[in-house]
Design a protein around this motif. Sequence first.
Motif, mmCIF file in Angstrom:
data_model
loop_
_atom_site.group_PDB
_atom_site.id
_atom_site.type_symbol
_atom_site.label_atom_id
_atom_site.label_comp_id
_atom_site.label_asym_id
_atom_site.label_seq_id
_atom_site.Cartn_x
_atom_site.Cartn_y
_atom_site.Cartn_z
ATOM 1 N N VAL A 128 31.300 -72.398 27.228
ATOM 2 C CA VAL A 128 32.598 -72.361 26.537
ATOM 3 C C VAL A 128 32.897 -70.935 26.076
ATOM 4 O O VAL A 128 34.019 -70.427 26.242
ATOM 5 N N MET A 129 31.888 -70.261 25.514
ATOM 6 C CA MET A 129 32.090 -68.878 25.046
ATOM 7 C C MET A 129 32.343 -67.929 26.229
ATOM 8 O O MET A 129 33.139 -67.008 26.154
ATOM 9 N N LEU A 163 37.679 -66.625 19.928
ATOM 10 C CA LEU A 163 36.352 -67.040 19.449
ATOM 11 C C LEU A 163 35.260 -66.222 20.136
ATOM 12 O O LEU A 163 34.275 -65.827 19.499
ATOM 13 N N SER A 164 35.445 -65.949 21.444
ATOM 14 C CA SER A 164 34.416 -65.194 22.169
ATOM 15 C C SER A 164 34.283 -63.767 21.623
ATOM 16 O O SER A 164 33.255 -63.128 21.772
ATOM 17 N N SER A 183 38.669 -65.432 29.773
ATOM 18 C CA SER A 183 40.073 -65.487 29.354
ATOM 19 C C SER A 183 40.554 -64.093 28.942
ATOM 20 O O SER A 183 41.660 -63.672 29.313
ATOM 21 N N ILE A 184 39.719 -63.363 28.218
ATOM 22 C CA ILE A 184 40.058 -61.973 27.859
ATOM 23 C C ILE A 184 40.223 -61.134 29.131
ATOM 24 O O ILE A 184 41.166 -60.360 29.267
ATOM 25 N N GLU A 185 39.294 -61.322 30.071
ATOM 26 C CA GLU A 185 39.328 -60.548 31.311
ATOM 27 C C GLU A 185 40.602 -60.824 32.118
ATOM 28 O O GLU A 185 41.258 -59.901 32.604
ATOM 29 N N VAL A 186 40.984 -62.115 32.232
ATOM 30 C CA VAL A 186 42.184 -62.426 33.034
ATOM 31 C C VAL A 186 43.445 -61.914 32.330
ATOM 32 O O VAL A 186 44.383 -61.442 32.979
ATOM 33 N N LEU A 234 32.246 -75.241 15.443
ATOM 34 C CA LEU A 234 33.275 -74.192 15.397
ATOM 35 C C LEU A 234 33.601 -73.801 13.950
ATOM 36 O O LEU A 234 33.822 -72.629 13.644
ATOM 37 N N VAL A 235 33.625 -74.795 13.085
ATOM 38 C CA VAL A 235 33.892 -74.534 11.657
ATOM 39 C C VAL A 235 32.740 -73.713 11.055
ATOM 40 O O VAL A 235 32.960 -72.709 10.376
ATOM 41 N N ASP A 236 31.513 -74.140 11.355
ATOM 42 C CA ASP A 236 30.339 -73.446 10.793
ATOM 43 C C ASP A 236 30.196 -72.032 11.342
ATOM 44 O O ASP A 236 29.828 -71.107 10.626
ATOM 45 N N THR A 237 30.469 -71.875 12.631
ATOM 46 C CA THR A 237 30.216 -70.582 13.281
ATOM 47 C C THR A 237 31.368 -69.607 13.097
ATOM 48 O O THR A 237 31.160 -68.409 12.913
ATOM 49 N N PHE A 238 32.584 -70.116 13.157
ATOM 50 C CA PHE A 238 33.746 -69.220 13.166
ATOM 51 C C PHE A 238 34.703 -69.460 12.002
ATOM 52 O O PHE A 238 35.804 -68.896 11.985
ATOM 53 N N SER A 239 34.318 -70.307 11.053
ATOM 54 C CA SER A 239 35.211 -70.655 9.932
ATOM 55 C C SER A 239 36.594 -71.054 10.413
ATOM 56 O O SER A 239 37.602 -70.713 9.789
ATOM 57 N N LEU A 240 36.648 -71.759 11.542
ATOM 58 C CA LEU A 240 37.936 -72.226 12.065
ATOM 59 C C LEU A 240 38.499 -73.265 11.098
ATOM 60 O O LEU A 240 37.781 -74.164 10.668
ATOM 61 N N LYS A 241 39.775 -73.107 10.742
ATOM 62 C CA LYS A 241 40.354 -74.000 9.726
ATOM 63 C C LYS A 241 41.581 -74.720 10.291
ATOM 64 O O LYS A 241 42.443 -74.085 10.884
#
Length: 551
Positions: A198-199, A501-502, A205-208, A526-533
């Motif tokens: 996923v990462m 996220l990546s 996605s950044i590359e494209v 995702l919440v724990d790793t990236f504080s996604l809210k």
Amino acid sequence: MENAMFCYQCEQTMGGKGCTKHGVCGKTPEIANLQDLLIYQLKGISCYAKQLIEKGESINKEIVKFVENSLFTTLTNVNFDVEAHVELLKESQEIKEDLRAKAPTGTYSNEATYNLSDNKEEMLKDSIKAGIMYDQDLDPDIRSLRWTVIYGLKGISAYGHQARYINYHSEQVDRFYFIALEATTNDSLTVEDLIRMVMRTGEISIEVMRILDEANTETYENPSAHKVNVKIKKGPFIVVSGHDLRDLEQVLKQTEGKGINVYTHGEMLPCHGYPKLNKYKHLVGNYGSAWQNQQKEFNDIPGAILMTTNCLMRPRESYKDRIFTTNVVGWEGVKNIKLNEDGTKDFSSLIEKALQLGGFKEDEEEKEIIVGFGHNETLSNAEAIVNAIKKEDIKHLFVIGGCDGAKPGRNYYTEFAEKVPKDCIILTLACGKYRFNKLDFGTVAGLPRLLDVGQCNDVYSAVKIASTLADAFDTDINSLPLTIVLSWYEQKAVADLLALLSLGVNGMYLGPTLPAFISPNVLQYLVDTFSLKPISTPDDDLKNSLQQHYQ
């Protein structure tokens, strides 16, 4: 007999769980099931292709293009034409057999060994095994991560298709389609392996987006700040919607001197910023707003409409004879304008329709908005922005962007933008901006407070702006006075989210609802790793964003 369907790839999915009788987007169970089978076939193709890639062989670019276009065809609101899907399925079997003959012998997954029938009825019967929920015993987190990868790939394919149309591509992206699709069939991969995939999807996605940015800016020059009229002008006209700059350019070239006005619509609005497009005097403005209002905005208009990419909604009878599609976009009974051998398109049927309909009878009073703040234009003001932040003339930067949609709850983004303090700047991109881009935000530190960065793929521009500012402060993106507030609808927004996220971007707000394909455990990760809210109320989210940086 019509099968049931199951689809949960977009934000508007029924009850926030999944569409089972009919797609909210307008797709029938028949289309949904053919799309499932097409993805199943792409996975099978990829199992053989990956083996060949590992042997050091390169995959024919026509096959890459087929996989890219097929993924894009199944993205939300792109293609609703049964025959188009049947043709793609038949082609997929030919490609699969070709790769199967070249690939090393060994044990392959069901997706690879499956052979497609050549009639639609049998295809529909077989589509059951391609359904998202077919394997009832599959670990829900594995299912969630596999489909997150696939939806990310669908977003990537849209950007890849756009870049390839201007003859740009990335070898890395081309290989990744096969590697990632194979991974979604591979039972030996653990949850941890799939999180890594996923990462990796985010990195690709950044590359494209980088390649597409290069394609657009090298072909049409870097966007610059440009005023756009959002009211109508007298005379025959064509409305160009979607995302494709090259289609717009060809329409502009072919309509020159014919007395036809050309308007952008939806995500085409940023095209006015590109010097090689805005040089055409008959590119007169932007008509209408975001994609979900098209049935109302296109209703009975005396002009022709071209859909270059998603987002197409079911055309009403009142304009079905004046809407045209191109590329992989399709609806039964709507004319699709094909690519010629030499890479050009003949838009004469579109042009004739516009002339025949006669157009608007009178001019409306002009109202202008400003677009064109891609990374090049915005960073030409980098020194002024850095100094203003240091002096606290600019307190905070907000990126408010993403897809718009019809469901209630999206007024949040209008309210949020309106409530952003006067000493802050808003960067916006994608069609979510239509919620507030006609409001007057004034200026701060000599700059417009609302900077339109561009289309959804211009998340790349926003990242470039943020990382350049971070470098100027000798820090990282997460330490900047910056908050990202995303609205999502379809799979390009998934690719954009995974891209951010990546890069390790923390503390983003996501709404209006969370994706149905994200399982509770994956969400927790995702919440724990990236504080996604998830978004809450504009007041609370604003307060928290500002407090976080000024404690």
